[in-house]
Design a protein around this motif. Sequence first.
Motif, short mmCIF file in Angstrom:
data_model
loop_
_atom_site.label_atom_id
_atom_site.label_comp_id
_atom_site.label_asym_id
_atom_site.label_seq_id
_atom_site.Cartn_x
_atom_site.Cartn_y
_atom_site.Cartn_z
N VAL A 114 0.80 -1.03 -0.05
CA VAL A 114 0.26 -0.03 -0.10
C VAL A 114 0.94 1.21 -0.08
O VAL A 114 0.65 2.29 -0.51
N THR A 115 2.14 1.19 0.60
CA THR A 115 3.19 2.50 0.52
C THR A 115 4.37 1.76 0.33
O THR A 115 4.93 0.88 1.07
N ARG A 116 5.13 2.42 -0.56
CA ARG A 116 6.45 2.13 -0.83
C ARG A 116 7.36 3.07 -0.21
O ARG A 116 7.14 4.38 -0.22
N TYR A 117 8.53 2.57 0.22
CA TYR A 117 9.29 3.65 1.45
C TYR A 117 10.78 3.60 0.73
O TYR A 117 11.50 4.65 1.21
N GLY A 118 11.28 2.66 0.12
CA GLY A 118 12.64 2.60 -0.42
C GLY A 118 13.59 1.91 0.82
O GLY A 118 13.22 0.64 1.41
N ARG A 119 14.37 2.51 1.69
CA ARG A 119 15.26 2.05 2.53
C ARG A 119 14.70 2.27 4.04
O ARG A 119 14.43 3.41 4.11
N ILE A 120 14.44 1.44 4.88
CA ILE A 120 13.80 1.81 6.15
C ILE A 120 14.59 0.98 7.32
O ILE A 120 15.25 0.00 7.01
N VAL A 121 14.82 1.39 8.62
CA VAL A 121 15.03 0.76 9.59
C VAL A 121 14.00 0.33 10.73
O VAL A 121 13.22 1.31 10.77
N VAL A 122 13.75 -0.87 11.05
CA VAL A 122 12.59 -1.38 11.77
C VAL A 122 13.51 -1.59 13.08
O VAL A 122 14.32 -2.52 13.17
N ARG A 123 12.84 -0.85 14.03
CA ARG A 123 13.46 -1.14 15.53
C ARG A 123 12.84 -2.89 16.07
O ARG A 123 11.73 -3.07 15.84
N GLY A 124 13.95 -3.33 16.55
CA GLY A 124 13.95 -4.86 16.83
C GLY A 124 12.62 -5.13 17.90
O GLY A 124 11.92 -6.08 17.90
N SER A 125 12.50 -4.18 18.60
CA SER A 125 11.41 -4.44 19.83
C SER A 125 10.06 -4.38 19.49
O SER A 125 9.02 -4.74 20.15
N GLN A 126 9.68 -3.79 17.99
CA GLN A 126 8.56 -3.76 17.51
C GLN A 126 8.42 -5.13 16.63
O GLN A 126 7.32 -5.15 16.04
N VAL A 127 9.23 -5.83 16.36
CA VAL A 127 9.20 -6.92 15.53
C VAL A 127 8.62 -8.28 16.26
O VAL A 127 8.99 -8.56 17.36
N ILE A 128 7.20 -8.71 15.78
CA ILE A 128 6.83 -9.65 16.32
C ILE A 128 7.31 -11.21 15.74
O ILE A 128 7.82 -12.31 16.46
N TYR A 129 7.55 -11.18 14.38
CA TYR A 129 8.21 -12.46 13.74
C TYR A 129 8.59 -11.69 12.24
O TYR A 129 8.17 -10.74 11.77
#
Length: 86
Positions: free
Chosen positions: A63-78
């Motif tokens: 639905v939305t394209r971003y390019g490069r992102i950083v995902v914080r590990g504490s927010q990851v479920i799987y």
Amino acid sequence: MSKAPQQLKLPSPIKVLTKMLNKEIVARLKGGVAVKGTLTAYDGCMNLVLDNAAELNNSGEPVTRYGRIVVRGSQVIYVSALEVTP
């Protein structure tokens, strides 16, 4: 004398992420958000760097394209690898 039940030995999450490097993955995050992208880097806290990232809707469509992102590990479920079928 009975033996204790055998415990299933799971691989280290870091070793699993190493096998996923430079492959397309989907990460499910807290709050019901899912993002797809190419895993280019991670660290010991499971912070993820994704290239060509996109937020997915409930049916798995971007639905939305971003390019490069950083995902914080504490927010990851799987994290799941996308299998490419020939």
